[in-house]
Design a protein around this motif. Structure first.
Motif, PDB file in Angstrom:
ATOM      1  N   VAL A  20      46.727 -37.265 -28.696  1.00 27.74           N
ATOM      2  CA  VAL A  20      46.146 -38.556 -28.564  1.00 27.74           C
ATOM      3  C   VAL A  20      47.127 -39.540 -28.455  1.00 27.74           C
ATOM      4  CG1 VAL A  20      44.479 -39.835 -30.179  1.00 27.74           C
ATOM      5  CG2 VAL A  20      44.344 -37.281 -30.107  1.00 27.74           C
ATOM      6  N   ASN A  24      43.657 -44.203 -28.903  1.00 30.42           N
ATOM      7  CA  ASN A  24      42.909 -43.093 -29.356  1.00 30.42           C
ATOM      8  C   ASN A  24      42.304 -42.633 -28.100  1.00 30.42           C
ATOM      9  OD1 ASN A  24      42.737 -42.596 -32.088  1.00 30.42           O
ATOM     10  ND2 ASN A  24      41.213 -43.999 -32.541  1.00 30.42           N
ATOM     11  N   GLN A  25      42.964 -42.481 -26.944  1.00 31.70           N
ATOM     12  CA  GLN A  25      42.627 -41.755 -25.625  1.00 31.70           C
ATOM     13  C   GLN A  25      43.144 -40.373 -25.886  1.00 31.70           C
ATOM     14  OE1 GLN A  25      42.412 -44.364 -22.105  1.00 31.70           O
ATOM     15  NE2 GLN A  25      44.462 -44.567 -22.901  1.00 31.70           N
ATOM     16  N   VAL A  26      42.452 -39.165 -25.236  1.00 35.15           N
ATOM     17  CA  VAL A  26      42.771 -37.796 -25.411  1.00 35.15           C
ATOM     18  C   VAL A  26      43.019 -37.610 -23.985  1.00 35.15           C
ATOM     19  CG1 VAL A  26      41.906 -35.662 -26.247  1.00 35.15           C
ATOM     20  CG2 VAL A  26      41.240 -37.492 -27.634  1.00 35.15           C
ATOM     21  N   TRP A 116      43.508 -39.442 -19.308  1.00 34.25           N
ATOM     22  CA  TRP A 116      43.229 -40.029 -20.327  1.00 34.25           C
ATOM     23  C   TRP A 116      41.865 -40.609 -20.559  1.00 34.25           C
ATOM     24  CZ3 TRP A 116      46.852 -39.067 -23.958  1.00 34.25           C
ATOM     25  CH2 TRP A 116      48.320 -38.791 -23.276  1.00 34.25           C
ATOM     26  N   PRO A 118      39.023 -42.308 -23.096  1.00 27.33           N
ATOM     27  CA  PRO A 118      38.670 -43.111 -24.256  1.00 27.33           C
ATOM     28  C   PRO A 118      37.822 -42.374 -25.171  1.00 27.33           C
ATOM     29  CG  PRO A 118      38.624 -44.336 -22.409  1.00 27.33           C
ATOM     30  CD  PRO A 118      38.569 -42.949 -21.800  1.00 27.33           C
ATOM     31  N   ARG A 119      38.166 -42.508 -26.621  1.00 26.48           N
ATOM     32  CA  ARG A 119      37.482 -42.006 -27.555  1.00 26.48           C
ATOM     33  C   ARG A 119      35.723 -42.124 -27.189  1.00 26.48           C
ATOM     34  NH1 ARG A 119      38.217 -42.784 -34.100  1.00 26.48           N
ATOM     35  NH2 ARG A 119      36.415 -41.967 -34.653  1.00 26.48           N
ATOM     36  N   SER A 120      35.248 -43.193 -26.838  1.00 32.37           N
ATOM     37  CA  SER A 120      33.968 -43.479 -26.637  1.00 32.37           C
ATOM     38  C   SER A 120      33.307 -42.752 -25.506  1.00 32.37           C
ATOM     39  CB  SER A 120      33.787 -44.890 -26.372  1.00 32.37           C
ATOM     40  OG  SER A 120      34.301 -45.380 -25.136  1.00 32.37           O
ATOM     41  N   LEU A 122      34.561 -39.337 -24.689  1.00 31.98           N
ATOM     42  CA  LEU A 122      34.460 -38.087 -24.768  1.00 31.98           C
ATOM     43  C   LEU A 122      33.243 -37.012 -24.528  1.00 31.98           C
ATOM     44  CD1 LEU A 122      37.255 -37.842 -27.518  1.00 31.98           C
ATOM     45  CD2 LEU A 122      37.615 -37.143 -25.028  1.00 31.98           C
ATOM     46  N   LEU A 135      37.713 -31.408 -31.194  1.00 31.44           N
ATOM     47  CA  LEU A 135      37.630 -33.185 -31.052  1.00 31.44           C
ATOM     48  C   LEU A 135      36.741 -33.341 -31.878  1.00 31.44           C
ATOM     49  CD1 LEU A 135      37.524 -33.224 -26.879  1.00 31.44           C
ATOM     50  CD2 LEU A 135      39.456 -33.817 -28.743  1.00 31.44           C
ATOM     51  N   PHE A 139      37.030 -36.954 -34.131  1.00 31.91           N
ATOM     52  CA  PHE A 139      36.483 -37.925 -33.864  1.00 31.91           C
ATOM     53  C   PHE A 139      34.933 -37.280 -34.295  1.00 31.91           C
ATOM     54  CE2 PHE A 139      39.734 -37.900 -30.481  1.00 31.91           C
ATOM     55  CZ  PHE A 139      40.267 -39.006 -31.106  1.00 31.91           C
ATOM     56  N   GLU A 141      31.965 -38.551 -34.726  1.00 30.59           N
ATOM     57  CA  GLU A 141      30.782 -38.770 -33.763  1.00 30.59           C
ATOM     58  C   GLU A 141      30.541 -37.998 -32.784  1.00 30.59           C
ATOM     59  OE1 GLU A 141      34.136 -41.178 -31.732  1.00 30.59           O
ATOM     60  OE2 GLU A 141      33.683 -40.538 -33.758  1.00 30.59           O
TER      61      GLU A 141
END
Length: 147
Positions: A20, A24-26, A116, A118-120, A122, A135, A139, A141
């Motif tokens: 990460v 907050n990118q995975v 990479w 973004p969290r939003s 995933l 994950l 995260f 959500e």
């Protein structure tokens, strides 16, 4: 109860890096080989006999995506058992990691694509149940978390 057969007569222990970045990118990789060919996972692989766990994690990350990482902590342990045609039994140790830099140079023999995410975003990637579960620990959500 019928006997289950497996490719190996032992459990394979593997390590996976949940990398990460500061935004907050995975880092996700699309597998080019089985198991999970065509699915999005995080870099990792088998621990070699006699190899320390963290050294194995750092080696696998370098081999797959050309990154050096700082290992933060163990996120969780996940068991993946697929008797039958696949015949795999893995114990997977997932570690949270931070990249020392973010330029990816992925190994085309193992990884079709690396990016990479973004969290939003995933939730839209096709990934194995274990990857999504891990994950979801970071995260919430993403988590149905009933395993």
């Amino acid at each position: 109860m019928a006997d289950k057969t497996f490719k190996k007569d032992h459990i394979v222990t593997s390590v996976v890096a949940v990398i990460v970045d500061d935004e907050n990118q995975v880092l996700l990789t699309k597998r080019n080989v089985d198991p999970f060919k065509g699915e999005w996972v995080m870099p990792g692989g088998k621990i070699d006999l006699g190899e320390p766990i963290i050294a194995a994690l750092q080696r696998e990350v370098m081999e797959e995506v050309g990154l050096q990482v700082e290992v933060d902590r163990l996120v969780d342990v996940f068991e993946h058992v697929t008797p039958g045609d696949d015949n795999y039994h893995f114990i997977i140790l997932y570690y949270l990691c931070r990249p020392l830099y973010c330029d990816i140079a992925h190994n085309l023999d193992e990884v079709e694509e690396a990016r990479w995410v973004p969290r939003s975003e995933l939730g839209i990637y096709r990934m194995p149940q274990g990857t999504r579960f891990i994950l979801g620990k970071l995260f919430p959500e993403l988590c149905s978390c009933e395993m």
